[in-house]
Write a protein that holds these residues in place. Structure first.
Motif, PDB file in Angstrom:
ATOM      1  N   PRO A  12       0.762  -1.220   0.115  1.00 53.79           N
ATOM      2  CA  PRO A  12       0.107  -0.011   0.058  1.00 53.79           C
ATOM      3  C   PRO A  12       0.868   1.270  -0.025  1.00 53.79           C
ATOM      4  N   SER A  13       1.950   1.080   0.584  1.00 53.24           N
ATOM      5  CA  SER A  13       3.033   2.385   0.733  1.00 53.24           C
ATOM      6  C   SER A  13       3.379   2.685  -0.598  1.00 53.24           C
ATOM      7  N   ILE A  14       3.933   1.507  -1.270  1.00 52.35           N
ATOM      8  CA  ILE A  14       4.364   1.604  -2.623  1.00 52.35           C
ATOM      9  C   ILE A  14       3.257   2.332  -3.676  1.00 52.35           C
ATOM     10  N   LEU A  15       2.135   1.789  -3.672  1.00 56.61           N
ATOM     11  CA  LEU A  15       1.218   2.428  -4.498  1.00 56.61           C
ATOM     12  C   LEU A  15       0.781   3.795  -4.153  1.00 56.61           C
ATOM     13  N   ARG A  16       0.883   4.122  -2.938  1.00 55.31           N
ATOM     14  CA  ARG A  16       0.637   5.556  -2.533  1.00 55.31           C
ATOM     15  C   ARG A  16       1.585   6.347  -2.758  1.00 55.31           C
TER      16      ARG A  16
END
Length: 252
Positions: free
Chosen positions: A219-223
């Protein structure tokens, strides 16, 4: 942005912290090279780049020596995951995580994920079949001591004598980390998923450790990718190559 440049850019940062000689660099070598290499003490820090599917994760190995302690908060800046590493045969190495290293993570991302990892498990006794395990750590029990208390060592001469840190001690530390970070235990990853016992020598649980964290930082990567695409600012990393291994370090 050209795809070739994106492929070289780290999407998120993972930092490994811990006292000297707990085997931090050996864990990274075991995961990256699939073997245990001869290592020397890490000076300052070392950077590795791991391609995981379409994503790139920077892995930062840090020095555990006291003279490099001040650099830790710099390496943790913007981290999406931190591995707090101790030696299961050395009680003080667990205590040092709370006393010296936890405060360094204040510069990490607000949604940073924390794993508590006991290395050198090959030097200890095999797991007790009566204990309930999931993800390399005992299922959460209703109560733990509020402070770390070293267990009484059994008679020397057997593998059991090598263990100084119990698995439930690591779970108790993880719970205190959540309180230190003012994180809700109910909405945070459970202790049984975030506590591991590994062996850089045999490779036990090493792949599981890193790939579990990679899944959790998705999720951090996508954000971050979304924010990068929406931002009009110039990224200086686009104008210079990123080496997959800038420096070599050793077990500290």
């Amino acid at each position: 942005m050209p795809e070739t440049k994106r492929a070289r850019r780290p999407d998120v940062k993972l930092v490994i912290l811990g006292d000297m000689n707990v085997g931090k660099t050996s864990l990274l070598h075991r995961y990256m090279d699939k073997k245990l290499s001869d290592t020397i003490s890490t000076v300052g820090g070392a950077f590795y780049l791991k391609q995981w599917g379409p994503y790139n994760i920077s892995l930062w190995d840090t020095a555990g020596r006291e003279q490099f302690h001040g650099l830790g908060s710099m390496y943790c800046r913007g981290a999406s995951a931190v591995i707090l590493t101790y030696d299961v045969t050395n009680w003080q190495s667990l205590a040092e995580l709370e006393e010296r290293f936890l405060s360094l993570t204040d510069t990490a991302n607000h949604d940073c994920i924390y794993a508590v990892v006991g290395n050198k498990a090959d030097l200890t006794d095999p797991p007790n079949e009566e204990e309930d395990y999931e993800g390399g750590c005992p299922i959460h029990k209703p109560h733990y001591a509020s402070h770390l208390t070293p267990p009484v060592s059994p008679t020397t001469g057997s593998p059991v004598a090598n263990r100084e840190v119990r698995k439930e001690d690591a779970v108790a530390l993880y719970q205190r980390i959540l309180r230190y970070k003012v994180l809700d235990e109910r909405s945070s990853p459970p202790a049984e998923k975030m506590c591991f016992e590994t062996s850089a020598k045999t490779g036990a649980n090493v792949d599981v450790l890193f790939e579990t964290l990679f899944d959790m930082v998705l999720p951090s990567i996508l954000r971050m990718r979304s924010e990068s695409e929406a931002s009009p600012t110039v990224d200086l990393e686009d104008y210079g190559p990123v080496s997959s291994k800038q420096t070599k370090g050793g077990c500290c």
